[in-house]
Scaffold this motif. Structure first.
Motif, PDB file in Angstrom:
ATOM      1  N   SER A 266     -78.956  42.040  68.810  1.00  0.00           N
ATOM      2  CA  SER A 266     -77.681  41.371  68.535  1.00  0.00           C
ATOM      3  C   SER A 266     -76.865  42.126  67.491  1.00  0.00           C
ATOM      4  N   ALA A 267     -77.533  42.629  66.452  1.00  0.00           N
ATOM      5  CA  ALA A 267     -76.809  43.388  65.425  1.00  0.00           C
ATOM      6  C   ALA A 267     -76.209  44.664  66.013  1.00  0.00           C
ATOM      7  N   SER A 268     -76.946  45.309  66.901  1.00  0.00           N
ATOM      8  CA  SER A 268     -76.439  46.533  67.517  1.00  0.00           C
ATOM      9  C   SER A 268     -75.272  46.247  68.455  1.00  0.00           C
ATOM     10  N   VAL A 269     -75.360  45.149  69.217  1.00  0.00           N
ATOM     11  CA  VAL A 269     -74.273  44.792  70.132  1.00  0.00           C
ATOM     12  C   VAL A 269     -72.998  44.499  69.347  1.00  0.00           C
ATOM     13  N   VAL A 270     -73.096  43.668  68.303  1.00  0.00           N
ATOM     14  CA  VAL A 270     -71.901  43.268  67.550  1.00  0.00           C
ATOM     15  C   VAL A 270     -71.340  44.440  66.748  1.00  0.00           C
ATOM     16  N   ALA A 271     -72.199  45.116  65.982  1.00  0.00           N
ATOM     17  CA  ALA A 271     -71.724  46.236  65.164  1.00  0.00           C
ATOM     18  C   ALA A 271     -71.212  47.369  66.045  1.00  0.00           C
ATOM     19  N   GLY A 272     -71.934  47.656  67.143  1.00  0.00           N
ATOM     20  CA  GLY A 272     -71.478  48.703  68.051  1.00  0.00           C
ATOM     21  C   GLY A 272     -70.164  48.352  68.715  1.00  0.00           C
ATOM     22  N   SER A 273     -69.971  47.080  69.046  1.00  0.00           N
ATOM     23  CA  SER A 273     -68.715  46.648  69.666  1.00  0.00           C
ATOM     24  C   SER A 273     -67.540  46.841  68.717  1.00  0.00           C
ATOM     25  N   LEU A 274     -67.715  46.475  67.461  1.00  0.00           N
ATOM     26  CA  LEU A 274     -66.640  46.649  66.481  1.00  0.00           C
ATOM     27  C   LEU A 274     -66.316  48.128  66.276  1.00  0.00           C
ATOM     28  N   THR A 275     -67.350  48.956  66.232  1.00  0.00           N
ATOM     29  CA  THR A 275     -67.131  50.389  66.034  1.00  0.00           C
ATOM     30  C   THR A 275     -66.449  51.018  67.246  1.00  0.00           C
ATOM     31  N   ARG A 276     -66.729  50.485  68.428  1.00  0.00           N
ATOM     32  CA  ARG A 276     -66.119  51.044  69.648  1.00  0.00           C
ATOM     33  C   ARG A 276     -64.627  50.762  69.742  1.00  0.00           C
ATOM     34  N   ILE A 277     -64.111  49.887  68.906  1.00  0.00           N
ATOM     35  CA  ILE A 277     -62.656  49.715  68.827  1.00  0.00           C
ATOM     36  C   ILE A 277     -62.017  51.047  68.448  1.00  0.00           C
ATOM     37  N   THR A 278     -62.582  51.699  67.437  1.00  0.00           N
ATOM     38  CA  THR A 278     -62.077  53.004  67.025  1.00  0.00           C
ATOM     39  C   THR A 278     -62.360  54.061  68.078  1.00  0.00           C
ATOM     40  N   GLN A 279     -63.583  54.060  68.616  1.00  0.00           N
ATOM     41  CA  GLN A 279     -63.948  55.074  69.600  1.00  0.00           C
ATOM     42  C   GLN A 279     -63.110  54.972  70.862  1.00  0.00           C
ATOM     43  N   GLY A 280     -62.730  53.754  71.263  1.00  0.00           N
ATOM     44  CA  GLY A 280     -61.886  53.590  72.431  1.00  0.00           C
ATOM     45  C   GLY A 280     -60.448  54.008  72.186  1.00  0.00           C
ATOM     46  N   ALA A 281     -59.951  53.732  70.974  1.00  0.00           N
ATOM     47  CA  ALA A 281     -58.549  54.028  70.656  1.00  0.00           C
ATOM     48  C   ALA A 281     -58.313  55.516  70.400  1.00  0.00           C
ATOM     49  N   GLN A 282     -59.319  56.206  69.877  1.00  0.00           N
ATOM     50  CA  GLN A 282     -59.129  57.593  69.445  1.00  0.00           C
ATOM     51  C   GLN A 282     -58.671  58.538  70.565  1.00  0.00           C
ATOM     52  N   PRO A 283     -59.300  58.538  71.759  1.00  0.00           N
ATOM     53  CA  PRO A 283     -58.815  59.445  72.806  1.00  0.00           C
ATOM     54  C   PRO A 283     -57.413  59.098  73.309  1.00  0.00           C
ATOM     55  N   PHE A 284     -56.972  57.864  73.069  1.00  0.00           N
ATOM     56  CA  PHE A 284     -55.623  57.456  73.455  1.00  0.00           C
ATOM     57  C   PHE A 284     -54.599  57.880  72.398  1.00  0.00           C
ATOM     58  N   LEU A 285     -54.896  57.632  71.119  1.00  0.00           N
ATOM     59  CA  LEU A 285     -53.924  57.855  70.052  1.00  0.00           C
ATOM     60  C   LEU A 285     -53.789  59.323  69.651  1.00  0.00           C
ATOM     61  N   LEU A 286     -54.923  60.007  69.520  1.00  0.00           N
ATOM     62  CA  LEU A 286     -54.880  61.352  68.942  1.00  0.00           C
ATOM     63  C   LEU A 286     -54.108  62.360  69.794  1.00  0.00           C
ATOM     64  N   PRO A 287     -54.368  62.475  71.117  1.00  0.00           N
ATOM     65  CA  PRO A 287     -53.579  63.431  71.901  1.00  0.00           C
ATOM     66  C   PRO A 287     -52.090  63.097  71.912  1.00  0.00           C
ATOM     67  N   LEU A 288     -51.762  61.789  71.952  1.00  0.00           N
ATOM     68  CA  LEU A 288     -50.356  61.398  71.913  1.00  0.00           C
ATOM     69  C   LEU A 288     -49.697  61.814  70.607  1.00  0.00           C
ATOM     70  N   MET A 289     -50.397  61.592  69.498  1.00  0.00           N
ATOM     71  CA  MET A 289     -49.831  61.944  68.198  1.00  0.00           C
ATOM     72  C   MET A 289     -49.588  63.450  68.095  1.00  0.00           C
ATOM     73  N   LEU A 290     -50.543  64.241  68.585  1.00  0.00           N
ATOM     74  CA  LEU A 290     -50.389  65.693  68.498  1.00  0.00           C
ATOM     75  C   LEU A 290     -49.243  66.195  69.373  1.00  0.00           C
ATOM     76  N   GLN A 291     -49.007  65.526  70.520  1.00  0.00           N
ATOM     77  CA  GLN A 291     -47.927  65.964  71.407  1.00  0.00           C
ATOM     78  C   GLN A 291     -46.570  65.420  70.981  1.00  0.00           C
ATOM     79  N   LEU A 292     -46.499  64.118  70.652  1.00  0.00           N
ATOM     80  CA  LEU A 292     -45.212  63.509  70.315  1.00  0.00           C
ATOM     81  C   LEU A 292     -44.844  63.705  68.852  1.00  0.00           C
TER      82      LEU A 292
END
Length: 486
Positions: free
Chosen positions: A279-305
């Motif tokens: 349960s600790a791994s599911v919850v903590a991993g889920s919260l951390t994946r917010i950043t991991q999911g957003a990073q491939p979306f935000l970073l390339p856009l920021m570098l291009q735009l």
């Protein structure tokens, strides 16, 4: 008794046993199949405008090619564990690769959008079985003492696939026909099919009650609606539809939870959340994946735009995170052996989250080599974090629960990565509205990075809930005990 010994004992009496392959071979076979899937998903996004021209439809209409795949994942991932128990993990994993190859070939031959959607549904069926069953194969084939090293190898494709996808897609669309996006899966898949047959043993679990068809229906509606809702929320002008989908997903989820309490073997077993390390791994991993999911979306856009870099230049910089994640696999076992899972997750979780928060400070006048080095370390620390989560989650899971646990864990992994994209997009659009402009600026990306990492840093609270001895027999960490006073 070790996992390998249990595995041998599970086979039929008198059967001739072949020598067990090195755990790195098993991990890399499974990782290659997962890399094929991860790369395919992100490469396709780059090619959608070109495909839209060939099909004679608008580019926005092509989004259904992405969402149809998500729908297939949402429906079939929860069933993967039960299917693996019934037919054998090697059989299902090998079949999943075959179905994914078939779906890829159908996509490559698609004459129109309708046929492509059908082909993507077939592809998604294969992908839904590959992710959790591949992890299940690894858990059942590798001794616990080698599990950290094996899991670190397995994690690499999940991290580098989304990063390599856009530049590879750009190269294919620019210099080849878009259909090669799907053709390249065929030789990789065939090789994986052969290697699975040669090196991976089969294992069937015990059937635990009737198959949960009602649960499969309710979980599919809930997860499919939530995934689509999150995906729609990342687009402009789709807030109403996104909210409706999330509401439907939430109601179906509540209905599923009520149903699961009465069913003897629910398709998603929430009783697993009573196990502390899981349960600790599911919850903590889920919260951390917010950043991991957003990073491939935000970073390339920021570098291009924001930096006015080309797609190729941005991709060359972002690949630093992939290099960092690959370096990590060599040192993860040593760190966990020295400090244990709990201490490593607490300290490294803070470092990895603040590393991505530092992206908010990136500006065009920063030297690009410096940005590259910082992203390299971001990839290193974040990859270590997920290696630890994905391993310690199964510390207290019995072999009879392993298939249910892998299905459950993979379901929430996929859900939270999609939510990360949604949160990043909403934060970006919210900042644009607050500052009253239509095109995202550097300041908007800074706000988005700060918001997604602020959410992920709360995982520290859950990391502190791991016991000092969590995963000690997996990592080899010696827990210090305080002698009692006389």
């Amino acid at each position: 008794m070790s996992d390998q010994t249990c595995h041998v004992a599970a086979t039929s009496k008198g059967a001739l046993q072949r020598p067990a392959p090195n755990f790195r071979i098993i991990a890399m076979i499974i990782a290659s199949a997962m890399f094929m899937e991860q790369l395919d998903a992100t490469v396709l996004a780059t090619a959608l405008p070109t495909m839209a021209r060939d099909f004679g439809v608008s580019a926005p209409a092509m989004s259904i090619a992405l969402t149809s795949y998500l729908l297939s994942l949402a429906i079939f991932i929860p069933a993967s564990g039960r299917v693996a128990d019934r037919f054998g993990s090697r059989t299902v994993f090998r079949t999943a690769i075959g179905v994914f190859i078939l779906g890829s070939v159908l996509c490559a031959f698609a004459p129109n959008l309708t046929f492509l959607v059908f082909a993507r549904l077939v592809q998604g069926l294969g992908g839904a079985m590959m992710m959790p069953v591949g992890r299940l194969v690894l858990m059942r084939s590798v001794e616990r003492k080698n599990l950290v090293s094996a899991m670190s190898w397995l994690l690499v494709p999940a991290l580098i696939g989304p990063i390599l996808g856009p530049p590879v897609g750009g190269l294919i669309v620019t210099y080849l026909d878009w259909r090669w996006i799907f053709y390249i899966n065929v030789p990789i898949g065939i090789l994986g099919f052969i290697l699975v047959s040669l090196f991976i043993e089969d294992f069937k679990g015990e059937a635990r009650g009737p198959f949960d068809w009602t649960g499969l229906f309710l979980s599919g509606i809930s997860l499919g609606s939530l995934l689509f809702g999150f995906e729609m929320a990342s687009r402009s002008g789709e807030a109403g539809l996104a909210a409706s989908l999330v509401a439907v997903g939430a109601m179906a989820g509540i209905a599923y939870l009520r149903h699961a309490r009465r069913h003897p073997s629910p398709i998603l077993d929430f009783s697993l959340m009573r196990i502390p390390s899981f349960s600790a791994s599911v919850v903590a991993g889920s919260l951390t994946r917010i950043t991991q999911g957003a990073q491939p979306f935000l970073l390339p856009l920021m570098l291009q735009l924001g930096f006015n870099l080309s797609a190729a230049s941005a991709g060359a910089i972002v690949i630093a995170t992939a290099l960092g994640s690959m370096t990590m696999k060599a040192v993860a076992p040593k760190i966990l052996r020295q400090f244990g899972f709990r201490n490593s997750l607490i300290v490294n979780g803070i470092i990895s989250t603040f590393g991505y928060a530092l992206c908010a400070a990136f500006r065009p006048d920063w030297p690009l080599p410096l940005i590259f080095v910082l992203l390299y370390f971001c990839g290193f620390f974040m990859s270590f974090q997920f290696t630890a989560y994905n391993t310690v989650a199964y510390d207290e899971i019995g072999r009879d629960q392993m298939s249910s646990a892998t299905s459950f864990y993979t379901t929430f992994q996929q859900l939270m990565l999609s939510l990360g994209i949604c949160v990043g997009a909403l934060a970006l659009h919210g900042s644009m509205l607050a500052r009253d402009h239509d095109v995202p600026e550097l300041g908007d990306f800074s706000v988005a990075f700060i918001i997604v990492t602020a959410i992920s840093i709360t995982a520290t609270v859950w990391n502190m809930r791991f016991s000092n001895s969590a995963g000690a027999d997996i990592s080899g960490h010696q827990v210090k005990t305080t002698p009692r006073k006389a």
